[in-house]
Design a protein around this motif. Structure first.
Motif, PDB file in Angstrom:
ATOM      1  N   UNK A 125      32.085  42.067  44.277  1.00  0.00           N
ATOM      2  CA  UNK A 125      33.126  42.849  43.619  1.00  0.00           C
ATOM      3  C   UNK A 125      32.655  44.021  42.976  1.00  0.00           C
ATOM      4  N   UNK A 141      42.953  52.369  41.298  1.00  0.00           N
ATOM      5  CA  UNK A 141      42.087  53.199  41.201  1.00  0.00           C
ATOM      6  C   UNK A 141      41.670  54.061  42.448  1.00  0.00           C
ATOM      7  N   UNK A 142      41.722  53.302  43.399  1.00  0.00           N
ATOM      8  CA  UNK A 142      41.757  54.006  44.652  1.00  0.00           C
ATOM      9  C   UNK A 142      42.814  55.020  45.041  1.00  0.00           C
ATOM     10  N   UNK A 160      33.880  38.908  48.587  1.00  0.00           N
ATOM     11  CA  UNK A 160      34.492  38.150  47.312  1.00  0.00           C
ATOM     12  C   UNK A 160      35.065  37.070  47.761  1.00  0.00           C
ATOM     13  N   UNK A 172      34.241  52.736  45.293  1.00  0.00           N
ATOM     14  CA  UNK A 172      35.363  53.691  44.564  1.00  0.00           C
ATOM     15  C   UNK A 172      34.751  54.896  44.126  1.00  0.00           C
ATOM     16  N   UNK A 183      41.117  47.935  40.640  1.00  0.00           N
ATOM     17  CA  UNK A 183      40.290  48.876  41.762  1.00  0.00           C
ATOM     18  C   UNK A 183      41.178  49.565  42.916  1.00  0.00           C
ATOM     19  N   UNK A 215      30.034  31.644  42.891  1.00  0.00           N
ATOM     20  CA  UNK A 215      30.545  32.497  41.949  1.00  0.00           C
ATOM     21  C   UNK A 215      29.953  33.555  41.631  1.00  0.00           C
ATOM     22  N   UNK A 216      28.469  33.583  41.910  1.00  0.00           N
ATOM     23  CA  UNK A 216      27.584  35.057  41.407  1.00  0.00           C
ATOM     24  C   UNK A 216      27.911  35.943  42.722  1.00  0.00           C
ATOM     25  N   UNK A 250      30.309  36.308  44.522  1.00  0.00           N
ATOM     26  CA  UNK A 250      31.570  36.683  44.683  1.00  0.00           C
ATOM     27  C   UNK A 250      31.353  37.946  43.747  1.00  0.00           C
ATOM     28  N   UNK A 251      30.823  37.933  42.518  1.00  0.00           N
ATOM     29  CA  UNK A 251      30.565  38.963  41.430  1.00  0.00           C
ATOM     30  C   UNK A 251      29.917  40.174  42.080  1.00  0.00           C
ATOM     31  N   UNK A 258      34.912  43.556  49.570  1.00  0.00           N
ATOM     32  CA  UNK A 258      35.828  42.661  49.784  1.00  0.00           C
ATOM     33  C   UNK A 258      35.712  41.440  50.583  1.00  0.00           C
ATOM     34  N   UNK A 298      33.506  49.415  50.784  1.00  0.00           N
ATOM     35  CA  UNK A 298      34.874  48.587  50.440  1.00  0.00           C
ATOM     36  C   UNK A 298      35.220  47.441  50.910  1.00  0.00           C
ATOM     37  N   UNK A 313      38.228  33.151  35.531  1.00  0.00           N
ATOM     38  CA  UNK A 313      37.218  33.668  36.528  1.00  0.00           C
ATOM     39  C   UNK A 313      38.029  34.016  37.803  1.00  0.00           C
ATOM     40  N   UNK A 331      32.310  46.455  46.053  1.00  0.00           N
ATOM     41  CA  UNK A 331      33.604  46.987  46.114  1.00  0.00           C
ATOM     42  C   UNK A 331      33.844  48.005  45.004  1.00  0.00           C
ATOM     43  N   UNK A 332      33.610  47.767  43.949  1.00  0.00           N
ATOM     44  CA  UNK A 332      34.020  48.803  42.721  1.00  0.00           C
ATOM     45  C   UNK A 332      32.985  50.005  43.217  1.00  0.00           C
ATOM     46  N   UNK A 337      38.548  38.033  39.042  1.00  0.00           N
ATOM     47  CA  UNK A 337      38.154  38.570  40.472  1.00  0.00           C
ATOM     48  C   UNK A 337      39.656  38.926  41.084  1.00  0.00           C
ATOM     49  N   UNK A 358      40.545  42.419  38.843  1.00  0.00           N
ATOM     50  CA  UNK A 358      39.703  43.523  38.995  1.00  0.00           C
ATOM     51  C   UNK A 358      39.730  44.184  40.471  1.00  0.00           C
ATOM     52  N   UNK A 359      40.114  43.370  41.481  1.00  0.00           N
ATOM     53  CA  UNK A 359      40.528  44.045  42.653  1.00  0.00           C
ATOM     54  C   UNK A 359      41.840  44.690  42.580  1.00  0.00           C
TER      55      UNK A 359
END
Lengths: 484, 121, 493
Positions: free
Chosen positions: B36, C178-179, B23, B43, C175, B29-30, B32-33, B20, B16, C164, B39-40, C168, C171-172
């Protein structure tokens, strides 16, 4: 037509007139006819309500619920009747005058001017007839907003600056002070209806709380121009003179002192305030405003500015009279609303006539102007005498009533203020009359202003004198406000 | 129970925070994704790990299957994974469009390009 | 089709309209389907609102699985109120898009625009109606993903970057949410919101619950653009297509506020939120800062869409301020302002879209002398602006009334003073427009004489008229808000 119908008509006629004026914008003669017809119809509606109010009736009309428990509602009582009569009656005269002034000075945006004027009258009627504080507040704010285009009519930098001060002070005080005061009233009393005897009578507020709330109201009602929230009135003088005449000597400022009287009589209750002495500070502020504004008027060379400060001072007469808190002084306050309106509109009409005919704006330029514009300056003299309080002008009657109130309450300092201000009034008006008639004229040759303007200012001057001899109707209404 | 008894939580938190951090700290930009997505992913682990019982089986109501694992977290995370994939796909698509419009996927270069072309619109 | 199925249909119809639009592909048909779907939801929402007011909350069990095992859709006074706002604005925006989107997008993209519009509206409606915390996350992502696409469709290339950044941060936020929900699930073993509220007080692991509260607060605050988590908002609003800006400004942040209200008062409960953690104080301080800073920043904007975007951040501050009072009047103010600000901002952005279409951009320069060139549009902007200030007779006044009343009843005079004082900043930025439109001569950037196309003007004027209507006739708005507040403070929804 039923009483409720007449109330609705009093609001809708000027609003519909505004729409008609907008539609007729391309044909000036038709447009001005619409204005005049609307004004006469409005006075008819208001007069239609008069008999029942004089008989002690309180015609009312409730439209819808603005907030739970607070309706958008109207109820005609004597004070509102008096105010509505003054405003709608003078609108006819002022319309005649406007036609001469706007055409004589080749003003632009005349359609917008007449539309906003009609809307301002609709808002004034709403204020006069409102049954509760929220309705009054709604139309109070509407009046500020629809008169803003009139103040900034010329659109130049000066008009913008004036408009900002106008809007800033009026909207600022009402939102910052009047709105919280109103919500606090609702919070403690659970009602905002204007009740005889005062809606706060049984709310059980401490003296300090009552005093604080009263202060919020008095300074929140910026239109009453108590110092230090008077700055908008001189700023509004950038407007064309008919606006200054009807709105800033009659409708807008009178809406302010009308609200003051209404709040003192129907929200706090005269007896409650007199008992707990929560309003003891008010005569001091009002008295200071009267004297200070008179001194500023004395030092102003610009004629409209001098008249504006004279208005500031005269408005505080009404506040002062109301703050004396005895029935006869309340009647004096109500009566002075009408008396000052007639005198001051005459003075503004004269100032506008001088500007139109001679393009003069300063007091120092007026040498001998009475010989070239005898009608105008004669009317000016009548208006000035009325404001000083010299018979046979209506201003004397209100001053007489005020003094009666002062003697009844035994407030000798207030009597002193009235005396001093009378001297000051004379000091800033009489020199103008003197130089106008007794000094040699100078500069280019000119005659009177256009005929409609002369007719209008003569009419109000005659009214000023006539009301001295026949004060029964306004006096009856004013005494009825005070329960006499 | 020691602090490492719940080691799956430690991994979750590590992922997590790492995600973060990427990000926030990366200007690409890539990348950062990518951050992300990490991070997801943390979860997913947060949901699934507690759902697992050691020795548990699939949730079948029949003789011999007494101890079973809660299936709900798996189902939820299946949905979350779909959402995550969609987000990543959309993010990449926008990154591609940004590359076409600006000729770069570095945040500072893009911002500089906007400044040069005159701030206010 | 009976009334009992409406809670599901209100979401399902726009959701199913989306694939249908993909199949038909033709722009006109796509528009018709999208508009019809939104209009259906609007009608359904009004019916639901009436039904709820008459007979109390409705519960719908998807697939006949009873809660807490199945997913429950729940309509009560609060959700019905928000449903009406979202579907109403969705319909207005769809109608508006007929000319607006056609002017801003290429023809072959148009049907995709309507797909996203339907998905976004369906997602927002789903968030409102669902009674399941995880289902809410799914709908939140449906609404968010579609809104990222919608923003990226803006003509300016900066729209891409705005989309964009929103992706970001959004989505944070989701998320984080959802946490929080995951932690709640660990602590209680349920995802049904009503069930959660019942089981939370019995749970042993309060620390997990507090962590959940923190995560959900931060996640939802990102979505509703609470200061200082608002940085995605101004650019997203400024560069999105006009119809999208209006849709998002009027609904997306409002639905997030709704989620916050649901969790604070419907799940965690007043005691946990205000006593165990000082959430009310935190929210209060952030709201105050949001109102002052965003209003001041708005004052200096040249781009009108940006100006009103910052004003949105400030207005959201008023809503969260009402939430932080946690009193009947405060919550009434928050809920009613959610609606009133929704229609006000919806009207403003739709009107600005008309200006942008005629002038190629809505800046202070392009509205010089607008009063003479586009008289109806200018007048409507002024009316919506007055509602933003809170002048009596407009919707904004009603919100302000309850906000100040809430402050005074709580004995917090300074707060009442703060609310009225900051509304004067709104006077200042609205009056910048008024002076430019009515006192300045038309400049080179001002559009020529003529209004926006009728298809754009009509929904915009309708919303502006609604600002006045709901300022004078408040029995439905205040009544709903009042019932919602009682419901929230009464504990379990």
């Amino acid at each position: 037509m039923s009483a409720a119908g007449l109330i609705a008509a009093s609001l809708l006629v000027p609003a519909a007139g505004a729409a008609g004026i907008a539609l007729a914008g391309r044909w000036p003669n038709l447009r001005e006819s619409v204005t005049l017809v609307t004004a006469v119809t409005l006075l008819g509606c208001v007069l239609g309500l008069l008999p029942s109010v004089l008989d002690g009736g309180r015609p009312q009309l409730f439209v819808l619920e603005m907030l739970p428990g607070i309706a958008l509602g109207f109820r005609v009582e004597p004070l509102g009747m008096l105010f509505a009569l003054v405003a709608s009656g003078l609108w006819i005269v002022n319309s005649v005058y406007s036609i001469g002034y706007m055409r004589g000075n080749d003003e632009e945006h005349q359609t917008r001017f007449y539309v906003c004027f009609a809307l301002a009258l609709a808002a004034t009627m709403g204020i006069a007839f409102s049954a509760n504080l929220l309705t009054l507040f709604l139309f109070y704010e509407m009046l500020t907003l629809v008169t803003w285009p009139l103040v900034t009519h010329h659109g130049d930098a000066e008009a913008r600056a004036g408009g900002r001060t106008y809007l800033g002070v009026l909207l600022g005080t009402s939102i910052l002070l009047l709105l919280p005061a109103m919500i606090a009233t609702w919070s403690v009393a659970g009602t905002l209806e204007f009740l005889p005897g005062g809606l706060l009578r049984d709310a059980g507020l401490s003296n300090a709380a009552l005093g604080g709330l009263l202060a919020l109201y008095m300074f929140g009602i910026g239109k009453a121009a108590l110092m230090p929230v008077h700055r908008w009135l001189p700023a509004a003088m950038v407007a064309p003179t008919p606006v200054s005449a009807l709105l800033h000597a009659v409708a807008v400022v009178k809406a302010g002192v009308f609200t003051v009287v209404k709040v003192i009589v129907y929200v706090f209750g005269v007896e409650t305030l007199a008992e707990v002495r929560a309003a003891d500070w008010l005569p001091v502020v009002a008295g200071f405003t009267i004297l200070a504004a008179s001194v500023v008027a004395l030092r102003s060379n610009n004629l409209k500015r001098r008249l504006a400060y004279s208005t500031v001072s005269q408005l505080s007469y009404v506040v002062l009279a109301a703050a004396v808190l005895v029935p006869i002084s309340i009647a004096a306050a109500a009566f002075h609303i009408a008396a000052h309106a007639l005198g001051k509109i005459t003075l503004f009409f004269a100032a506008g006539a001088i500007y139109t005919a001679a393009h003069k704006t300063e007091v120092s330029q007026l040498d001998g102007i009475g010989r070239r514009m005898p009608w105008t300056m004669a009317a000016f003299t009548v208006g000035a005498l009325s404001l000083i309080g010299i018979p046979p002008c209506v201003g004397f009657v209100s001053k007489w009533l005020m003094l009666q109130g002062v003697f009844a309450a035994e407030l000798w300092s207030v009597a002193g203020v009235l005396l001093a201000s009378t001297v000051l009034n004379a000091a800033y008006f009489l020199p103008i009359v003197y130089v106008a008639f007794f000094k040699a004229p100078n500069g280019e040759l000119h005659g009177e202003a256009p005929l409609p303007m002369v007719i209008a200012l003569t009419a109000t001057a005659v009214g000023t004198v006539a009301l001295f001899f026949l004060p029964e109707l306004p006096l009856a209404l004013a005494r009825s406000v005070a329960g006499l | 129970m020691s602090a490492f008894g719940h080691y799956s939580y430690w991994i979750t938190v590590l992922l997590m925070v790492a995600g973060l951090y990427i990000v926030i700290a990366r200007g690409n930009l890539i990348k950062k994704l990518v951050g992300l997505s990490i991070f997801q992913t943390s979860v997913y682990l947060l949901y699934i790990a507690p759902g697992k019982l050691i020795g548990g089986t699939a949730p079948i109501i029949a003789d011999g299957f007494r101890l079973y694992t809660n299936p709900l977290p798996h189902v939820l995370i299946l949905t979350a994974i779909v959402v995550g994939v969609a987000t990543l796909a959309l993010g990449l698509a926008i990154a591609v469009r940004i590359r076409e419009a600006y000729g770069s996927i570095e945040e500072d270069e893009i911002l500089a390009a906007d400044r040069d072309s005159g701030g206010g619109a | 089709m009976t009334l009992a199925h409406l809670p599901a249909l209100v979401v399902v119809v726009p959701l199913l309209a989306a694939p249908l639009v993909v199949l038909v592909r033709r722009a006109a048909a796509a528009w018709a389907i999208a508009t019809a779907a939104c209009a259906f939801s609007f009608a359904a929402a009004i019916l639901l609102s009436a039904e709820v007011a008459a007979h109390g909350p409705m519960s719908y069990h998807l697939g006949n699985w009873p809660p807490p095992w199945g997913i429950e859709y729940r309509v009560d006074a609060l959700s019905a109120f928000v449903l009406v706002l979202v579907s109403g604005i969705g319909t207005a925006s769809a109608l508006y898009a007929w000319r607006s989107a056609a002017a801003e997008l290429s023809r072959d993209q148009l049907y995709l625009y309507y797909v996203m519009h339907c998905l976004c509206v369906a997602g927002l409606l789903g968030m409102t109606v669902t009674g399941d915390a995880f289902n809410l996350f799914v709908f939140m992502e449906i609404a968010s993903l579609s809104s990222y696409v919608l923003i990226a469709l803006g003509r300016d290339r900066r729209a891409l970057l705005a989309a964009y950044q929103y992706l970001i941060l959004g989505t944070i936020g989701a998320t984080f949410y959802v946490i929080g929900v995951g932690l709640l699930y660990l602590a209680t073993g349920t995802l049904n919101i009503a069930d959660l509220a019942e089981r939370l007080p019995q749970t042993a692991s309060t620390r997990a619950v507090l962590a959940a509260l923190a995560f959900i607060t931060v996640g939802v605050s990102l979505k509703l653009a609470l200061f200082p988590l608002h940085f995605w908002l101004p650019n997203a609003y400024a560069y999105a297509p006009s119809a999208v800006t209006a849709l998002l400004a009027a609904t997306a942040t409002k639905v997030s506020v709704y989620v916050l209200l649901r969790f604070y008062f419907g799940v965690f409960g007043l005691r946990l939120v205000t006593e165990t953690l000082p959430m009310a104080e935190i929210l209060l301080v952030l709201s105050l800062i949001a109102i002052v800073t965003a209003s001041l920043v708005a004052l200096w904007q040249e781009n009108l869409k940006r100006l009103f975007a910052y004003s949105s951040v400030a207005q959201i501050g008023y809503i969260t301020l009402g939430v932080s009072m946690a009193s009947p009047d405060g919550l009434t103010a928050a809920v009613v302002h959610l609606f009133n600000h929704g229609i006000t901002k919806g009207a403003l952005f739709l009107l600005l879209g008309g200006v942008a279409l005629r002038a190629g951009g809505a800046t202070m320069g392009s509205v010089q002398g607008l009063g003479r060139r586009m008289p109806l549009t200018s007048l409507a902007i002024v009316i919506a602006g007055l509602s933003l200030i809170g002048v009596p007779g407009t919707a904004g006044f009603v919100s302000k009334w309850y906000l100040v009343l809430g402050a005074i009843e709580a004995g917090r005079w300074w707060l009442a003073g703060f609310v009225v004082a900051t509304s004067l900043i709104a006077v200042a930025y609205v009056w910048r427009f008024v002076e430019a439109a009515y006192l300045s001569e038309p400049g080179p950037a001002t559009p020529g004489r003529g209004e926006a196309p009728a298809a754009m003007l009509a929904p915009a004027l309708a919303l502006a008229a609604a600002c006045v209507f709901f300022g004078l006739q408040t029995s439905w708005t205040v009544g709903s808000a009042r019932r919602a507040a009682e419901l929230l403070l009464g504990g379990v929804p």
